[in-house]
Write a protein that holds these residues in place. Sequence first.
Motif, mmCIF file in Angstrom:
data_model
loop_
_atom_site.group_PDB
_atom_site.id
_atom_site.type_symbol
_atom_site.label_atom_id
_atom_site.label_comp_id
_atom_site.label_asym_id
_atom_site.label_seq_id
_atom_site.Cartn_x
_atom_site.Cartn_y
_atom_site.Cartn_z
ATOM 1 N N GLN A 129 46.952 12.425 -58.508
ATOM 2 C CA GLN A 129 47.108 12.931 -57.138
ATOM 3 C C GLN A 129 46.330 14.231 -56.955
ATOM 4 O O GLN A 129 45.699 14.442 -55.907
ATOM 5 C CB GLN A 129 48.599 13.163 -56.856
ATOM 6 N N GLU A 130 46.357 15.104 -57.950
ATOM 7 C CA GLU A 130 45.611 16.353 -57.858
ATOM 8 C C GLU A 130 44.111 16.085 -57.816
ATOM 9 O O GLU A 130 43.366 16.733 -57.075
ATOM 10 C CB GLU A 130 45.969 17.240 -59.048
ATOM 11 N N ILE A 131 43.658 15.126 -58.603
ATOM 12 C CA ILE A 131 42.239 14.753 -58.584
ATOM 13 C C ILE A 131 41.849 14.218 -57.212
ATOM 14 O O ILE A 131 40.786 14.554 -56.671
ATOM 15 C CB ILE A 131 41.948 13.721 -59.686
ATOM 16 N N ALA A 132 42.697 13.373 -56.641
ATOM 17 C CA ALA A 132 42.410 12.802 -55.317
ATOM 18 C C ALA A 132 42.272 13.893 -54.269
ATOM 19 O O ALA A 132 41.370 13.858 -53.414
ATOM 20 C CB ALA A 132 43.505 11.811 -54.933
ATOM 21 N N LYS A 133 43.140 14.908 -54.305
ATOM 22 C CA LYS A 133 43.052 16.013 -53.347
ATOM 23 C C LYS A 133 41.733 16.760 -53.507
ATOM 24 O O LYS A 133 41.092 17.119 -52.515
ATOM 25 C CB LYS A 133 44.225 16.974 -53.551
#
Length: 437
Positions: A400-404
């Motif tokens: 999720q952090e990578i996607a952001k």
Amino acid sequence: MDGRQRKLNRSLQQNLNRWILSAVLVFSLLAGGISGWIAFNEAREWQDSLLQQVGALVATQSGDRNLPADFDPEDTLVLQRLGEKSVNSLPLATDLGDGLHTLEVQGTGWRVLVYGGHFAVSQQTEVRDEVAWDSSLRTFLPILLLAPILMAVVSFAVNRSFMPVRALASVVDRRDENRLDALPDKRVPQELQPFINSLNRLLARLRQAIAQQQRFVADAAHELRTPVTAISLLTENLANATTLAESRERLAPVQEGLERMRTLVTHLLDLARVQGENQAALQPVDFQQIVQAAIGESYPLAEAKSLDLGMLRNEPATLLDVASNLSILVRNALENAIRYTPAGGQVDVSLFVENGQAVLLVEDSGCGIPEAELQQVFEPFYRVGVSTEPGNGLGLAISQEIAKRLGGNITLSNRPQGGLVFGYRQPTSLSFTVLLR
């Protein structure tokens, strides 16, 4: 550069004072000058009118008018008939027409009114100008004297207007690093209200981020303490082994514990690295190649559980990435799908481009996730209650952090026939460039 920086850092209060006081001074001088000029001309016009009135009065009287013996031309109007010769009369030409004339007689300037072709009323221009200048100064001086008072009042008003700003700065200075509650917005000028609101929203985000970091540290400490304690007990048990076979048997759990700790530390470092990355280093990468490489790395895990791992769709796509984050995201999705799919199950991967976005779907035939927990699983260290598989609950949080960071979006949904669908969408590098423009 230093001069430009000093100009940008100039005090707003000093800037306002400078402009307002300069404007007050300039307009005071301008207003005083215009008023003085108007008063000067009005005084001269009034004296011309006086000459006309005196001339009319003299013309209506019969007989000659003899001036007194103590006649002073600087203070008195000179009344005479044109052409008369006397000690006090002026040598005026007899052919002067009716009306006002400005003449120079014997080196002295005179303002002369000829009335009826016979009478003349004269006054020195120097006397007239003295009277006019005196009237002008009486008009100009009060404005000039009031200008400093007005400037002082304006300066006081500006300083007083900035008192709420100084009071607010004092409130902020008195706070320590643990106080992140909202700044007071009472008695704050309307011009500062949007700025205060923005600061309060920033403080709210900081409170949320700090609380999240504190929970993360606490959870990480707890997660690390568990395997450390287990390994400590296992090593004690290993130390008590009496035979080589017994030592080898007791060594296996120690190795498994060390592997779990290594995985946990790796995930913690990955999450910390992703959260601290800068988007300025984004570079286009071949997403199709990344997905294929991740599938190749995951084949041994799938074969160990007799899973059918394959691709349903495989289309080329170019995305922006940094520090191989997309590889981590794809591997996490595949590892979760393989881990939570029972032996003999199926994991299908699809990669295609739709509406300017690259779409990655990872579908498994596992147990899925309860609908109420589909959003909670993105929190660090959160694990689904129905799961019995080993893990640390960091994979989806990292993804999720990578996607952001990459401008992508992750979705999770349960399949009607059972299992979970992991979906990831990110604009292609060309679409992302268009958005930036």
